[in-house]
Design a protein around this motif. Structure first.
Motif, mmCIF file in Angstrom:
data_model
loop_
_atom_site.group_PDB
_atom_site.id
_atom_site.type_symbol
_atom_site.label_atom_id
_atom_site.label_comp_id
_atom_site.label_asym_id
_atom_site.label_seq_id
_atom_site.Cartn_x
_atom_site.Cartn_y
_atom_site.Cartn_z
ATOM 1 N N ARG A 136 0.720 -1.162 -0.126
ATOM 2 C CA ARG A 136 0.014 -0.165 -0.001
ATOM 3 C C ARG A 136 0.853 1.241 -0.025
ATOM 4 N NH1 ARG A 136 -4.181 1.291 -2.352
ATOM 5 N NH2 ARG A 136 -5.924 2.167 -1.536
ATOM 6 N N ARG A 137 1.966 1.255 0.740
ATOM 7 C CA ARG A 137 2.809 2.424 0.711
ATOM 8 C C ARG A 137 3.400 2.678 -0.570
ATOM 9 N NH1 ARG A 137 5.403 4.278 5.629
ATOM 10 N NH2 ARG A 137 4.114 3.329 7.310
ATOM 11 N N LEU A 138 3.824 1.408 -1.342
ATOM 12 C CA LEU A 138 4.173 1.481 -2.739
ATOM 13 C C LEU A 138 3.027 2.233 -3.700
ATOM 14 C CD1 LEU A 138 6.100 0.994 -5.034
ATOM 15 C CD2 LEU A 138 5.334 -1.319 -5.287
ATOM 16 N N ASP A 139 2.068 1.816 -3.384
ATOM 17 C CA ASP A 139 0.794 2.330 -4.279
ATOM 18 C C ASP A 139 0.767 4.025 -4.039
ATOM 19 O OD1 ASP A 139 -0.221 -0.004 -4.955
ATOM 20 O OD2 ASP A 139 -1.899 -0.124 -3.294
ATOM 21 N N VAL A 140 1.030 4.229 -2.786
ATOM 22 C CA VAL A 140 1.036 5.781 -2.570
ATOM 23 C C VAL A 140 2.544 6.462 -3.425
ATOM 24 C CG1 VAL A 140 1.334 7.714 -0.755
ATOM 25 C CG2 VAL A 140 -0.127 5.760 -0.321
ATOM 26 N N ALA A 141 3.407 5.658 -3.283
ATOM 27 C CA ALA A 141 4.563 6.402 -4.086
ATOM 28 C C ALA A 141 4.436 6.522 -5.442
ATOM 29 C CB ALA A 141 5.729 5.298 -3.738
#
Length: 277
Positions: A136-141
Motif C-alpha cells: 500500500r505504501r508503494l501504491d502511494v509512492a
C-alpha cells in the motif's frame, strides 16, 4: 485557494439517480474525507472529479479545470491511489517507481519518494515479496511520484492491522504537511477523525452534512450522556450542562463508574445515513 469546486453535480444510470445535486468546496492543502455507505454516490462523485466518468449536469472545477475537457498536463497534477491496484510483481520497488516516474513531465526523485513512504529498506525487494502494508505504501509512492497537487485516496487502509494503519496515517499527514490536497474516502470513522480537516457525508446521492469531525451535524453541542452506578443500578441522564450536573450529583459523595460522553463520530454518521446505532 479552492482545489475542488462542485455545484449541482448529477449523474444517473439507466434512470437511477446516483448523484443528486452535490455541492462541494475543498480548499487547497486540506485533507477532506468523503464518507458514505456503499451505493450512496461516493465512488461516482470521485470518479467524476478524477475525470474517469462523465457527469449529466452540474459545474465541476478541479485545480481550476473541468475534468471532462482537461488534458494530459492537468492529469499530471493529480495523484490517484485506488483501493486495489495492479502491479508488476516481478519488478523491484525502485523499478516500479522509476517506471511510473516516466509518465510525468517533472517527476520527483525516485529514491526520495521511496524514502518518504518508508520503503527505503525495501527499494531493491521485488513487489511480490512485500507485505500488504508495504504494497500500500508503494501504491502511494506511485501516486505521488509526479509531484501531484491533489491526491485521491480510495479506502487506503482496508485490510490493515492497527499498527500498519497508524503508520500509514503518519504518511498521509506528512503529505498534507507538505501542502498536498487530499480527498480521502474511507469506511473507518476513526481514520476520518484522525486525518481529515473536514468531512462530508453523502447518502442517497446527496450531501447530508459537512463540517469538521468534531462539529459535524452539531456533534459538539449535542446533549451529553452522564452515566454512573447508583444504589439501584446504572443511572443515565442527558444534559446540556454535564459539568453542572456532575457537580450537583457528586456533592458529598462518590459516583462509581462515572462516565460523561457526547455522540461519537460513528454515532453521528449512522444517524445521518439512517442506520440504527
Amino acid at each position: 485557494m479552492t482545489a475542488i469546486k462542485v455545484r449541482g453535480l448529477r449523474k444517473s444510470y439507466r434512470g437511477v439517480t446516483a448523484v443528486d445535486g452535490v455541492d462541494l468546496d475543498i480548499r487547497r492543502g486540506e485533507v477532506f474525507a468523503l464518507l458514505g455507505p456503499n451505493g450512496a454516490g461516493k465512488t461516482t462523485t470521485v470518479e467524476i472529479l478524477e475525470g474517469h466518468r462523465k457527469r449529466d449536469a452540474g459545474d465541476v472545477a478541479v485545480l481550476g479545470a473541468d475534468p471532462d475537457t482537461a488534458g494530459r498536463a492537468w492529469r499530471a497534477r493529480l495523484g490517484i491511489v485506488l483501493q486495489t491496484a495492479n502491479d508488476a510483481a516481478e519488478l523491484t520497488v525502485r523499478e516500479s517507481v522509476r517506471h511510473f516516474a516516466g509518465y510525468y513531465p517533472a517527476p520527483a526523485d525516485v529514491d526520495d519518494v521511496i524514502e518518504q513512504v518508508g520503503l527505503a529498506a525495501k527499494a531493491g525487494a521485488r513487489v511480490k515479496a512485500l507485505s500488504g502494508g508495504q504494497r500500500r505504501r508503494l501504491d502511494v509512492a506511485l501516486g505521488v511520484i509526479g509531484r501531484p497537487e491533489l491526491v485521491f485516496l480510495d479506502e487506503p487502509t482496508t485490510g490493515f492491522d492497527p499498527e500498519a494503519r497508524r503508520q500509514f496515517w503518519e504518511l498521509i499527514r506528512n503529505l498534507a504537511d507538505n501542502g498536498t490536497t487530499i480527498l480521502l474516502t474511507t469506511h473507518y470513522l476513526d481514520e476520518a477523525e484522525a486525518l481529515a480537516h473536514r468531512v462530508a457525508v453523502i447518502a442517497g446521492g446527496r450531501i447530508v452534512a459537512e463540517g469538521t469531525p468534531a462539529t459535524l451535524a452539531g456533534r459538539s453541542t449535542a446533549k451529553a450522556t452522564v452515566s454512573w452506578l447508583g444504589p439501584d443500578g446504572r443511572q443515565v441522564r442527558l444534559t446540556d450542562t454535564p459539568t453542572a450536573l456532575v457537580r450537583e450529583l457528586s456533592a458529598g459523595r462518590e459516583l462509581p463508574e462515572l462516565t460523561v460522553t457526547r455522540p461519537s463520530l460513528e454515532d453521528t454518521y449512522l444517524s445521518l445515513i439512517g442506520e440504527p446505532r
